[in-house]
Design an enzyme around this catalytic site. Sequence first.
Site, PDB file in Angstrom:
ATOM      1  N   SER A 101       0.836  -1.197   0.000  1.00  0.00           N
ATOM      2  CA  SER A 101       0.000   0.000   0.000  1.00  0.00           C
ATOM      3  C   SER A 101       0.877   1.256   0.000  1.00  0.00           C
ATOM      4  CB  SER A 101      -0.963  -0.042   1.187  1.00  0.00           C
ATOM      5  OG  SER A 101      -1.938   0.968   1.103  1.00  0.00           O
ATOM      6  N   ASP A 155      -9.682  -4.432  -5.091  1.00  0.00           N
ATOM      7  CA  ASP A 155      -9.120  -3.439  -4.180  1.00  0.00           C
ATOM      8  C   ASP A 155      -9.877  -2.115  -4.356  1.00  0.00           C
ATOM      9  OD1 ASP A 155      -7.543  -1.652  -2.719  1.00  0.00           O
ATOM     10  OD2 ASP A 155      -5.668  -2.610  -3.316  1.00  0.00           O
ATOM     11  N   HIS A 191      -7.903  -5.095  -0.654  1.00  0.00           N
ATOM     12  CA  HIS A 191      -6.675  -4.373  -0.330  1.00  0.00           C
ATOM     13  C   HIS A 191      -5.863  -5.150   0.701  1.00  0.00           C
ATOM     14  CE1 HIS A 191      -4.067  -0.949  -0.420  1.00  0.00           C
ATOM     15  NE2 HIS A 191      -4.137  -0.795   0.893  1.00  0.00           N
TER      16      HIS A 191
END
Length: 209
Positions: A101, A155, A191
């Site tokens: 991320s 995501d 995610h």
Amino acid sequence: MQVYPTPGLSQTSSSWLPWVSLLSKELPNVKWILPQAEIGPITYDQGTEGPRWFDVHALPPGLLEDDRLTAEASKQRIQAIVEDAIEGGTPPNKILLVGFSQGSAMALLSGLTFKHTLGGIAVLAGWLPPRFREAVIAARTRPCPPIFWAHGTADVLIPLEHASEVMQWLHSSLGIKDTGLAYREYPGLGHTVNDDALHDLSTWIASLL
């Protein structure tokens, strides 16, 4: 081989420990070193203090994310850790940066602007803010390291189109060829990463040993 995993927004380095535990079983000769982001206000989280490599105003991230000052300080800290390893005898091509991320943005920013060409950069559910890219272009005087990119199709925090846009930029602005960029999509994955993504990451790292 030394691998430096950088965690995502609001995460501590310990968030990587379950993944490192799994990866270590397939990569017993790899040394894992976990950098930690500094604590600071996070606008996306109503100004709450937490670990962040740079401030974020919105997720999915917009085009105007521009906390380059904090990102530069974070980049310098990561690069200093890597430089210490090199001065201690580890060759640059035996050092990998792996980010999740927001940590992926730092892995890309740190690895692509470093004075040595590293062994590789891995991006897990990540992106690179457009306003950080001028620094990358200005610093590119050496070949780019190999890049691995893993992204879930479901995501919603860093949507798949962010990955596609950054990869297009890597091709067009940095001249990275398809042979230097291993890209994997994971149907239905949000995610995070799953066992398939970790296995693919492990296989990619093993190919660089």
